[in-house]
Write an enzyme that holds these catalytic residues in place. Structure first.
Site, PDB file in Angstrom:
ATOM      1  N   HIS A   1      -2.681   7.802   6.426  1.00  0.00           N
ATOM      2  CA  HIS A   1      -2.913   6.549   5.698  1.00  0.00           C
ATOM      3  C   HIS A   1      -4.386   6.170   5.848  1.00  0.00           C
ATOM      4  O   HIS A   1      -5.056   5.869   4.860  1.00  0.00           O
ATOM      5  CB  HIS A   1      -1.990   5.458   6.230  1.00  0.00           C
ATOM      6  CG  HIS A   1      -2.066   4.189   5.452  1.00  0.00           C
ATOM      7  ND1 HIS A   1      -1.730   4.099   4.132  1.00  0.00           N
ATOM      8  CD2 HIS A   1      -2.453   2.936   5.829  1.00  0.00           C
ATOM      9  CE1 HIS A   1      -1.901   2.857   3.702  1.00  0.00           C
ATOM     10  NE2 HIS A   1      -2.344   2.138   4.720  1.00  0.00           N
TER      11      HIS A   1
ATOM     12  N   HIS B   1      -9.548   2.648  -0.780  1.00  0.00           N
ATOM     13  CA  HIS B   1      -8.122   2.341  -0.606  1.00  0.00           C
ATOM     14  C   HIS B   1      -7.578   1.906  -1.958  1.00  0.00           C
ATOM     15  O   HIS B   1      -7.837   0.793  -2.416  1.00  0.00           O
ATOM     16  CB  HIS B   1      -7.973   1.230   0.427  1.00  0.00           C
ATOM     17  CG  HIS B   1      -6.557   0.966   0.843  1.00  0.00           C
ATOM     18  ND1 HIS B   1      -5.472   1.419   0.154  1.00  0.00           N
ATOM     19  CD2 HIS B   1      -6.042   0.280   1.912  1.00  0.00           C
ATOM     20  CE1 HIS B   1      -4.362   1.033   0.738  1.00  0.00           C
ATOM     21  NE2 HIS B   1      -4.686   0.337   1.828  1.00  0.00           N
TER      22      HIS B   1
ATOM     23  N   CYS C   1       0.804  -1.225   0.000  1.00  0.00           N
ATOM     24  CA  CYS C   1       0.000   0.000   0.000  1.00  0.00           C
ATOM     25  C   CYS C   1       0.834   1.269   0.000  1.00  0.00           C
ATOM     26  O   CYS C   1       0.320   2.349  -0.314  1.00  0.00           O
ATOM     27  CB  CYS C   1      -0.944   0.002   1.194  1.00  0.00           C
ATOM     28  SG  CYS C   1      -1.802  -1.561   1.451  1.00  0.00           S
TER      29      CYS C   1
END
Length: 1009
Positions: A307, A348, A172
């Site tokens: 995040h 995401h 990620c």
């Protein structure tokens, strides 16, 4: 060694070592471009929903791109067969990077061979897994079209970039790590410009299952960072590219700057509580390291783009780590640390997640406001934000009010423990443009097809009206640099943003089918003769164009030793003395020299020149036959000597042809044919009594005659008394063979090879007939595409329309009347650009306008769409990954793996043909063209019947080494009787489809016999 939770303090990154974001582009769910992305984040809607109908994911929810299967292969010069084999992530990156480079004010083609680095963050490899699931469908393009390593390499290959190229996969955090590496490469001088990218497309469902089984998946498919309702990850898609350059370099070159990266850091969780579990100390350390490297104090960090995945554990640890690094634990804060996460809006985006956050903050810095985005839910009270002097952003945060020292952070943490953090600040304040623009600019736009040009005209029209007037010329210059290289072209001159918007709207709605410029136009210059002068001629151009002003002053300076006064001042003062021959001729010469030099500096290099009488002097200088100083001396002496002659002569224009007046003139020894300009456009010259007698006879014969207002009988025997003095003054002028064809109106044709316009030529010219019609005929023996009249007003243009050889050739004039100025000059350049000229645009603009003004991004065509072509084995693989899915998407009833518009190089794309088509019969007289065409069609993506045998493999079909190996392999499969082919032996036959067919036929003929 025992583990420490104290971050090492790296050396601060001083301002001169900061990195500027000079260009960007992005596409995220619900936001196809940066402007739409910023609007989305200022709204209250999220983009989570069901997959688009073109997808083969059944029942899943997430944030999806609407047009991830759309691509514009023709624009990028990629065959449809190659495009079909390319990972959609490659396609998205190519188009996004193209627009990001243009956003810098740099044409992508200019980067070829440059030290530009490509850094791509990505973690999805679905396309490769699906491609390799069908062994029968594997081709050489499977290797170049899939695999994460090819994402960066494809971009570098397509743009011919020579800097570092690498794809980063740290899960990620991939794209933010890519940005960190790009910044370090700039700092260590590995590259001059860096394209840092992130991309993510969700094709398979394996990761969905992993998230579900690990308890990380949100039930409704939506991330809800730092909210009480947070229950896990919702997957999203997107692509983003930022163009980075060292800040001092960006400032030095006047590049536009969105924001500044002052510091970045990357670290690893190490051995935390599970490889997927976040680590508080490691996050604290990476944030602190980036802050220290940026030279910022904790309180300067006003906002952090977190995040923020929306998992209970992840959110808590991130808040605790930020508190350690920037919050109350670091001391009292005057203003709370604001938090937010773009994942609440677009999900995401995994490998592109860091880029999604970075682009958000770069835009926030650019606009001076952090958008609050859609609220994920109620604040999770267990995080204790208030006591930590932290808050979730619920209202727009005005960064501009925080002062130039305000900083923001961007975090991205990888599932495997690789963490990244960046610290950003605002762009340096730019100085307002000073002074006035030199001239109206030429706004240009181009595309590879007429449809694409119209699409882009509409987009630019919508934005043009909001352009500040002070930026209009700079906007035009930007369009010249980055939007002018494609074959279908549009250009317009506009004095106001409103006028530009109307011209663009009109063109988009009513413009006839634009014809692609196939070759650069050949432009001839025609220099006007005496009679075109008037007081104040070209004054508006002198005032508005520094380029013209400089050249007119140069000519005036060259004349001054012989005229005794600055000719340009006399011209601009509006003095009637300009009609006196001794002034007229130097004045016309100066104006014509300056006009021609201005046009040549703008990129109009004449293919030939022609001049009418006094116009020949400036023509000779431009052609390289005379030096400026020599021409100035001859022109000044010529005018002065002519003015000193006794008055009393005259000139007579008649509709009669030259052959019809010669016998009349022969009877008058003091008269002559002064000029043969065109059919029925003849000028006589001589003493007044003789002209009166000739006129009487002509009018009796029905020919109309018009006396001309002149001081002397030019080009007649009355000029003979000055010839000796002029020849003496011209002695020493040798001239030189012109470098550009010089069509002499003395000889009625081009100068002989190696002949020069010397003193004898200029002496002969004074009494000689001006053979303009004949000279134009020779000029048009190999006709130019355009003729530009060089003079203070158009005189020759009307004559050119009457000369058969020149009829139909567009005649343009940069000066049309006393009001003509920079706009008319720009209109000539605009017309020639549309017809294929690539001007030297920079010289059209004043220094203050030589800056970049950002334009709406290029609109790529979306008519061609493709997912992976369907094969039985791949269908089964997809069915296993996505129950109920199909391998090939449909769009408007069409199978989207088939091309829906022409591919580049004239080859139409389609789905690959099966290799089991029956072969045509072979005999000793024929060529196996059908089989060869089928094989080539399988490679380039076209229908076999559309492939002409004269198509060349390299120039027309774009074959490269990979395609040649595939061709060899497919030929061996289709014609097994050939056995294994030798590629070196084949090479000589690989000229065209026909030559290859002849080669194959030659190999097959013995077997057939």
């Amino acid at each position: 060694m025992p583990r420490t939770d104290t971050a090492a303090a790296p050396d601060p990154m001083p301002g001169s070592r900061a990195v500027a974001v000079v260009g960007l582009d992005c596409a995220f769910p619900g936001a196809p471009d940066p402007a739409a992305y910023y609007r989305l984040l200022n709204g209250t809607e999220h983009t989570v929903g069901t997959p688009p109908p073109t997808r083969f994911r059944a029942g899943a929810t997430g944030a999806f791109l609407a047009d991830a299967d759309a691509f514009d292969p023709g624009f990028l010069g990629i065959s449809t067969a190659e495009a079909s084999a390319m990972d959609p992530q490659q396609r998205l990156l190519l188009q996004c990077a193209w627009r990001a480079v243009e956003d810098c004010g740099v044409p992508p083609s200019e980067l070829a061979g440059s030290r530009t680095g490509t850094y791509v963050g990505a973690m999805s490899d679905d396309w490769a897994r699906l491609s390799l699931a069908d062994p029968a469908g594997i081709t050489p393009r499977t290797g170049t079209g899939s695999g994460r390593s090819m994402l960066a390499n494809r971009l570098a290959y397509q743009l011919d970039l020579r800097g570092p190229s690498l794809t980063v996969d740290t899960a990620c955090s991939s794209s933010l790590v890519a940005v960190h590496l790009a910044c370090n490469a700039l700092l260590t001088d590995e590259c001059d410009l860096a394209l840092a990218c992130g991309v993510n497309i969700v094709l398979g469902t394996a990761l969905d299952r992993i998230y579900q089984q690990a308890g990380l998946a949100a039930a409704d498919g939506r991330c809800k960072p730092f909210a009480t309702e947070a229950d896990g990850i919702g997957r999203g898609e997107g692509v983003g590219v930022v163009a980075l350059r060292m800040l001092d370099e960006a400032v030095r070159h006047g590049d536009p700057v969105y924001a500044v990266i002052h510091g970045s850091a990357v670290n690893q969780d190490g051995r935390s509580n599970g490889i997927m579990a976040p680590h508080r100390a490691a996050q604290r350390e990476v944030v602190t390291a980036a802050r220290v490297r940026a030279g910022a104090e904790p309180e300067q960090i006003r906002y952090v783009e977190a995040h923020g995945t929306g998992t209970a554990l992840g959110d808590l640890i991130e808040v605790l780590a930020l508190d350690d690094a920037l919050g109350a634990r670091q001391g009292p804060r005057q203003a709370p640390l604001a938090l937010g996460s773009v994942k609440a809006a677009v999900g995401h985006t995994e490998g592109a997640a860091g880029m999604a956050g970075l682009v958000k903050m770069v835009l926030a810095m650019h606009h001076g406001t952090v958008p609050p985005g859609p609220q994920p839910g109620t604040e999770n009270g267990q995080l204790g934000l208030a006591k930590r002097r932290m808050e979730l952003l619920a209202e727009p945060l005005r960064l501009a009010a925080e002062g130039p020292g305000c900083r923001v952070g961007v975090s991205s943490f990888g599932m495997g423990g690789t963490n990244a953090h960046l610290v950003l600040g605002p762009a340096p304040r730019s100085r307002p443009a000073a002074g006035q623009q030199a001239a109206p600019g030429v706004f240009t736009l181009s595309a590879d097809t007429p449809e694409a040009l119209r699409d882009n005209l509409r987009v630019q029209a919508a934005a043009a009206d909001t352009t500040p007037e002070r930026d209009l010329a700079a906007l035009c210059r930007t369009s010249n640099r980055v939007r002018s290289a494609q074959p279908c072209r549009f250009a317009t001159v506009a004095g106001t943003p409103r006028e530009l918007a109307e011209a663009l709207h009109t063109a988009a709605d009513t413009m006839p089918e634009p014809v692609a410029a196939t070759e650069e136009p050949s432009v001839a210059f025609a220099f006007t003769g005496q009679g075109a002068q008037y007081p104040g001629m070209t004054a508006a151009l002198y005032t508005g164009s520094p380029l013209y002003r400089g050249f007119l002053q140069d000519a005036s300076a060259a004349l001054r030793p012989w005229t005794g006064e600055p000719v340009h001042e006399l011209i601009l003062d509006g003095s009637e003395r300009v009609h006196r021959t001794g002034v007229t001729q130097p004045a016309l010469f100066a104006v014509e020299y300056a006009l021609a030099r201005t046009l040549t500096e703008l990129g109009l290099r004449p293919c030939a020149v022609i001049g009418h009488s006094i116009g020949e002097f400036a023509a000779a200088v431009i052609a390289g036959g005379l030096e400026l100083a020599d021409a100035a001396r001859l022109v000044a002496k010529r005018g002065a000597l002519m003015e000193a002659l006794p008055e009393g002569g005259g000139m007579l224009a008649t509709r009669a042809r030259a052959r019809e007046v010669r016998t009349l003139v022969a009877d008058e020894p003091l008269c002559a044919v002064a000029a043969v300009n065109a059919p029925g456009a003849t000028v006589l010259s001589g003493d007044l009594a003789g002209l009166a007698r000739i006129r009487e006879q002509l009018e009796r014969g029905g020919f109309r005659c018009t006396p001309l207002t002149v001081s002397h009988a030019f080009h007649s025997p009355l000029m003979e008394p000055m010839l000796e003095a002029f020849a003496e003054a011209a002695d020493g002028v040798r001239g030189a063979p012109p470098r550009i064809p010089f069509h002499s109106t003395v000889h009625g044709g081009p100068l002989a090879e190696q002949a020069a316009p010397d003193a004898a030529y200029w002496t002969e010219q004074i009494p000689a007939t001006v053979l303009f019609e004949e000279a134009v005929g020779s000029l048009c023996a190999e006709p130019p595409t355009h003729i530009v009249e060089i003079g203070p007003k158009p005189v020759l243009t009307g004559l050119l329309r009457r000369i058969t050889a020149a009829r139909g050739i567009p005649a343009l004039a940069p000066c049309r009347n006393a009001d003509s100025g920079p706009r008319q000059l720009a209109e000539v350049v605009a017309r020639l650009y549309q017809d294929g000229l690539d001007p030297e645009w920079e010289r059209l603009y004043a220094d203050t306008d030589r800056r970049t003004v950002r334009m709406p991004p290029h609109v790529f065509a979306t008519r061609w769409r493709s997912w992976q072509p369907a094969h039985p084995a791949r269908s089964a693989a997809l069915a296993g990954l996505a129950p109920g899915g199909t391998a090939c998407s449909k769009s408007s009833g069409e199978q989207t793996s088939r091309a829906q518009e022409p591919a580049p190089r004239g080859v139409r794309g389609t789905a690959r043909q099966a290799t089991t088509d029956p072969q045509p019969p072979i005999n000793g007289q024929g060529q196996p063209l059908t089989g060869i065409r089928t094989v080539v069609a399988e490679i380039v993506g076209g229908e076999p019947t559309e492939l002409d045998e004269n198509l060349r493999f390299y120039d027309d079909l774009g074959f490269d080494s990979v395609m040649l190996m595939e061709l060899k392999h497919r030929l061996e499969e289709r014609f097994p009787e050939l056995g294994e082919l030798s590629l070196p032996e084949m090479l000589s036959s690989l000229v065209s489809i026909g030559s290859l067919a002849a080669y194959v036929c030659g190999l097959l003929t013995p077997a057939a016999v």
